[in-house]
Design an enzyme around this catalytic site. Sequence first.
Site, mmCIF file in Angstrom:
data_model
loop_
_atom_site.group_PDB
_atom_site.id
_atom_site.type_symbol
_atom_site.label_atom_id
_atom_site.label_comp_id
_atom_site.label_asym_id
_atom_site.label_seq_id
_atom_site.Cartn_x
_atom_site.Cartn_y
_atom_site.Cartn_z
ATOM 1 N N ASP A 100 0.832 -1.202 0.000
ATOM 2 C CA ASP A 100 0.000 0.000 0.000
ATOM 3 C C ASP A 100 0.870 1.258 0.000
ATOM 4 O O ASP A 100 2.078 1.195 0.194
ATOM 5 C CB ASP A 100 -1.049 -0.048 1.126
ATOM 6 C CG ASP A 100 -0.463 0.067 2.512
ATOM 7 O OD1 ASP A 100 0.269 1.042 2.754
ATOM 8 O OD2 ASP A 100 -0.767 -0.802 3.350
HETATM 9 N N1 URA Z 1 -0.143 -5.399 4.813
HETATM 10 C C1 URA Z 1 -0.471 -4.098 4.817
HETATM 11 O O1 URA Z 1 -1.182 -3.638 5.690
HETATM 12 N N2 URA Z 1 0.023 -3.311 3.831
HETATM 13 C C2 URA Z 1 0.816 -3.762 2.871
HETATM 14 O O2 URA Z 1 1.256 -2.996 1.998
HETATM 15 C C3 URA Z 1 1.154 -5.124 2.880
HETATM 16 C C4 URA Z 1 0.656 -5.927 3.869
#
Ligand code: URA
Length: 229
Positions: free
Chosen positions: A101
């Site tokens: 993310d």
């Molecule tokens: N878990 C998350 O919360 N974000 C990520 O980018 C990957 C795993």
Amino acid sequence: MRLDRFLSETTGMSRKEATKTLHRSEVTVNGDVAKKGVQQISDDSVVIWNGVQLKLMGPTYLMMHKPTGSVCANDDPNHMTIFAYLDIPNPDKLHTVGRLDVDTSGLLLITNDGQWSHRITSPKHKCTKVYRAWLADPVDEADVKLFAEGIQLRGEATLTEPAKLEIVGEKEALVYITEGRYHQVRRMFAACGNKVESLHREQVGELALDPDLAPGEARALTAEEVALF
Ligand code: URA
């Protein structure tokens, strides 16, 4: 493949620009000036534009140190995409192996080999991803058991797969998960009443992020690294 398509795939120029480039006699094929986009290019054709030999992108495997603030998408109106960090002509031929993310940094794999990325992302293969999380509140010992048993995330039909939570500091932990649900690590801690302040992926399977890569930098994987999956 037609020459105009070959030019566009190897340089990123549009078909229209390719036609103009050919009309300007800037391209040779096997030593002869080529002016027609319809000309067929074979695997052993030598195509030269402005003194540089053009080659189609073969199977490509990269690791990137994804910086926070970037998104795993081809276009985004508000954020830098991870592809903007790659200095290659046609980055839209590549895809990320899963996603991180926008606020997460760390190891991101990028390829044009769909079968290879499927082996890493398919839940069937249970490939372990390792994240380092920095939290708002001290990590509770009891969360180790909750992570191991599986957590009910809001809006999800099934518990998360068993995950390992390793407490490495008062507000710092390593999380080992074998799935890739949306914002999974952040939501797992949220379900335990904590909040992830920073998240960084250190490892995918046996492959760790190269410590020599600064945020935004990428490098090709070695043949041995590709063969890990
Ligand atoms: N878990 C998350 O919360 N974000 C990520 O980018 C990957 C795993």
